[in-house]
Design a protein around this motif. Sequence first.
Motif, mmCIF file in Angstrom:
data_model
loop_
_atom_site.group_PDB
_atom_site.id
_atom_site.type_symbol
_atom_site.label_atom_id
_atom_site.label_comp_id
_atom_site.label_asym_id
_atom_site.label_seq_id
_atom_site.Cartn_x
_atom_site.Cartn_y
_atom_site.Cartn_z
ATOM 1 N N LYS A 1 0.823 -1.205 0.000
ATOM 2 C CA LYS A 1 0.000 0.000 0.000
ATOM 3 C C LYS A 1 0.858 1.257 0.000
ATOM 4 N N LEU A 2 2.040 1.197 0.587
ATOM 5 C CA LEU A 2 2.942 2.342 0.614
ATOM 6 C C LEU A 2 3.763 2.459 -0.663
ATOM 7 N N GLY A 3 3.615 1.509 -1.588
ATOM 8 C CA GLY A 3 4.349 1.550 -2.847
ATOM 9 C C GLY A 3 5.737 0.960 -2.773
ATOM 10 N N LYS A 4 6.094 0.342 -1.659
ATOM 11 C CA LYS A 4 7.421 -0.267 -1.511
ATOM 12 C C LYS A 4 7.356 -1.723 -1.977
ATOM 13 N N LEU A 5 7.212 -1.895 -3.298
ATOM 14 C CA LEU A 5 6.946 -3.223 -3.838
ATOM 15 C C LEU A 5 8.165 -4.134 -3.717
ATOM 16 N N GLU A 6 9.337 -3.613 -4.024
ATOM 17 C CA GLU A 6 10.541 -4.442 -3.953
ATOM 18 C C GLU A 6 10.792 -4.916 -2.526
ATOM 19 N N GLU A 7 10.560 -4.041 -1.570
ATOM 20 C CA GLU A 7 10.746 -4.419 -0.163
ATOM 21 C C GLU A 7 9.727 -5.478 0.252
ATOM 22 N N ALA A 8 8.513 -5.384 -0.263
ATOM 23 C CA ALA A 8 7.486 -6.380 0.055
ATOM 24 C C ALA A 8 7.859 -7.741 -0.507
ATOM 25 N N VAL A 9 8.350 -7.773 -1.745
ATOM 26 C CA VAL A 9 8.747 -9.047 -2.356
ATOM 27 C C VAL A 9 9.928 -9.642 -1.609
ATOM 28 N N ALA A 10 10.884 -8.796 -1.221
ATOM 29 C CA ALA A 10 12.053 -9.291 -0.483
ATOM 30 C C ALA A 10 11.642 -9.890 0.857
ATOM 31 N N LEU A 11 10.696 -9.250 1.548
ATOM 32 C CA LEU A 11 10.220 -9.780 2.822
ATOM 33 C C LEU A 11 9.509 -11.111 2.619
ATOM 34 N N TYR A 12 8.710 -11.221 1.571
ATOM 35 C CA TYR A 12 7.985 -12.462 1.293
ATOM 36 C C TYR A 12 8.962 -13.615 1.028
ATOM 37 N N LYS A 13 10.018 -13.341 0.271
ATOM 38 C CA LYS A 13 10.967 -14.403 -0.072
ATOM 39 C C LYS A 13 11.874 -14.760 1.094
ATOM 40 N N SER A 14 12.239 -13.762 1.914
ATOM 41 C CA SER A 14 13.166 -14.034 3.016
ATOM 42 C C SER A 14 12.492 -14.688 4.219
ATOM 43 N N SER A 15 11.195 -14.481 4.363
ATOM 44 C CA SER A 15 10.489 -15.061 5.509
ATOM 45 C C SER A 15 10.134 -16.522 5.229
ATOM 46 N N ASP A 16 9.775 -17.220 6.285
ATOM 47 C CA ASP A 16 9.359 -18.621 6.175
ATOM 48 C C ASP A 16 7.842 -18.740 6.202
ATOM 49 N N ILE A 17 7.165 -17.760 5.622
ATOM 50 C CA ILE A 17 5.709 -17.756 5.717
ATOM 51 C C ILE A 17 5.097 -18.906 4.935
ATOM 52 N N LEU A 18 5.775 -19.400 3.900
ATOM 53 C CA LEU A 18 5.237 -20.526 3.133
ATOM 54 C C LEU A 18 5.320 -21.835 3.913
ATOM 55 N N GLU A 19 6.114 -21.842 4.980
ATOM 56 C CA GLU A 19 6.260 -23.049 5.791
ATOM 57 C C GLU A 19 5.375 -23.023 7.029
ATOM 58 N N THR A 20 4.608 -21.949 7.200
ATOM 59 C CA THR A 20 3.807 -21.825 8.411
ATOM 60 C C THR A 20 2.575 -22.725 8.354
ATOM 61 N N THR A 21 2.030 -22.986 9.520
ATOM 62 C CA THR A 21 0.790 -23.766 9.594
ATOM 63 C C THR A 21 -0.450 -22.878 9.513
ATOM 64 N N ASP A 22 -0.256 -21.546 9.531
ATOM 65 C CA ASP A 22 -1.375 -20.604 9.417
ATOM 66 C C ASP A 22 -1.727 -20.476 7.932
ATOM 67 N N GLU A 23 -2.692 -21.279 7.506
ATOM 68 C CA GLU A 23 -3.031 -21.329 6.085
ATOM 69 C C GLU A 23 -3.630 -20.006 5.604
ATOM 70 N N ALA A 24 -4.403 -19.338 6.432
ATOM 71 C CA ALA A 24 -5.011 -18.074 6.012
ATOM 72 C C ALA A 24 -3.950 -17.014 5.739
ATOM 73 N N ALA A 25 -2.959 -16.892 6.635
ATOM 74 C CA ALA A 25 -1.889 -15.914 6.430
ATOM 75 C C ALA A 25 -1.076 -16.257 5.187
ATOM 76 N N LYS A 26 -0.825 -17.544 4.980
ATOM 77 C CA LYS A 26 -0.078 -17.970 3.791
ATOM 78 C C LYS A 26 -0.835 -17.604 2.518
ATOM 79 N N LEU A 27 -2.141 -17.824 2.517
ATOM 80 C CA LEU A 27 -2.972 -17.542 1.344
ATOM 81 C C LEU A 27 -2.982 -16.051 1.024
ATOM 82 N N VAL A 28 -3.232 -15.217 2.033
ATOM 83 C CA VAL A 28 -3.335 -13.774 1.799
ATOM 84 C C VAL A 28 -1.991 -13.200 1.369
ATOM 85 N N ALA A 29 -0.906 -13.615 2.022
ATOM 86 C CA ALA A 29 0.415 -13.085 1.669
ATOM 87 C C ALA A 29 0.811 -13.478 0.252
#
Length: 643
Positions: A235-263
């Motif tokens: 929303k702040l327009g920091k797209l590259e930073e958002a993509v970097a956070l998504y790739k560096s985090s382990d959110i795809l390995e989490t058990t929270d399926e809703a958070a994984k889906l939205v992210a």
Amino acid sequence: MTTSTPASLSVLLQTLSLDDNNSHEEFLRQANNILKSSSDPDTLRTRIVALIKLERYDEAIKSIEQSGAAGLALEHAYCLYKLGDLKGALEISIDKVETERRQRALKHLHAQAQYRAEDFQAATAIYEELSTLPPLVDNEDYDLKVNLGASEAQLSFIGKDGLRPKKRATAEDLQQYETAFNAACISVARGDLNAGLMLLRTSKKLCSNLEGVSEEDIQAELAPVIAQEIYVLIKLGKLEEAVALYKSSDILETTDEAAKLVASANCYLTSQTPNPHVGLRVYEALQKRPEGSQKPFTFQSDILDQNTAILNLQAGKENAAIASAKALKAKNPNDYTLSTIVASIELQTSDSSSAKSIAKTLKDGASRKLGSTADIGIAFINAQNYLKENNVTSAVAVIETLIKELENQPEKRWLPGLVGVVAGLYTLQGRKNKAKAELEAASAYWRSTANPDPAILLATGTAQLNSSNLQDRTMAASIFESLVASHPSALSNAGYVASHPAEDMPSRIAQLTPLTTLLKDINVNTLLDAGVAAPQTKKRPLESTSKPQIKSRKKRKIRLPKAGIDPNKKPDPERWLPLRDRSTYKPKGRKDKKKARDLTQGGPVADKDGDTEMIGGNAVTKVAPSQSAASKNKGKKKGGKRK
């Protein structure tokens, strides 16, 4: 073979340790053995609790229903809640619970069920009620604070926190990651993204530094925080930073399926020019959405479905886009943002550019695809286009045509959003009485329903307070009385005080926010350093836009001789006289000379007899014609035929 008594076996159950991972299985086995020979209530409850601990909720419900034993209402409601039967859990009355402690526990469960059922107002009310009572267990007050903050955040996300006080994050909120996360969500929902980002990072830091918690649990707790942070960065327009956070985090390995889906869905949309065909494949891979307590809220899943419909439209799959829009419309009949999809399909093949031509294009096509001409979304699009052209009259005409078609559908006619648009357009036209009448009619409808809309009542009461009519002020007092009873807040309390005589309510006045609290965030020294705006010393004329501006005449350019002006040459003294009045004027030809002589003032004028007249004070004598010429003329005869 000796038979064990329930008392001896109850002692045996008490010797089992809950620290053992296999204790629940052992509890269940021992309880089953006891129940074969006895229907001891404590043993039955022990068996049911063991089944709940083992997450075998179906068996627990079956055992409760078969036994018919009283005192298991709390366990029954909990099993229904865990299985997703929120309605069934809420139908179990608190009166069926015998002790105050278990009644309080069932209230907690009801509040959580209301939260998962997305009735955040009811959940907030229960948590506020419980917060006023002394806690019965350790850390209950902290749990209530966290859950109340989560309910308020969801109210902000769905836009129903208008009457609630605008809370700010306190120093106490920054001590725990749960309270910091709730404060961040409230800031994000209200549009304060920078403050929300700061609070999210504080929450993430506090959660990462938890002691005595496994790494797996920390990652599960971090998942919603990271998903929210990715959203804020986008929303702040920091797209590259958002993509970097998504790739560096382990959110795809989490058990929270809703958070994984939205992210994952949001991160795909960070691309500047996303390929719609690839996007559809990504969304198809995410279609297996989690159920139960991890299911996304409706406002989240609806946005995901809308994105799918838009991707179908961008990929050229118009039929699929229309089908998705119709399915969403059937599920959410009052969601008129879907009309933009139909409008886009209709307008992409037309050359419409003006508001009038766009309205004409949408009239037939949109009604054919949506199945109704009275579509609020299409009407809003047309009204907005007219407003962009500063054509308020046509915008009002569009909305008035819509509300006339909705007269037999009061649930749509009196939607708060539509009422607000109608009142706003009338106010824009200066028709304050029409705006007030619209609010009063809407308030009368909502007050006749089971759940009146507080925003409509507040707007109506405020409009009637500004009236000098005694009947309007009486109605305002009645409205604010109902608001104080159903939705107590600082605004409703202030309206109640303003609509009643002050001497009759000292207790209400005491509940108003003190001036010192309202002014505590104002720094007087900063205001003084910034300076005080001085009034204008000279009166300026009012700028009137109603009168047409008269263009100033262009000054004529002075023409000079090509050779310039000779300073030694004297100017003609007759230069100011007309040309024909100058002494140097010489008419061309005889006719011109005669004409000039006859027309010049002061010249001779002769009558038909040849007499002299006084012209300009000078005697002018006319010479008579000679005799010879007269006799000559007299001797002439007319020719004729000879006889």
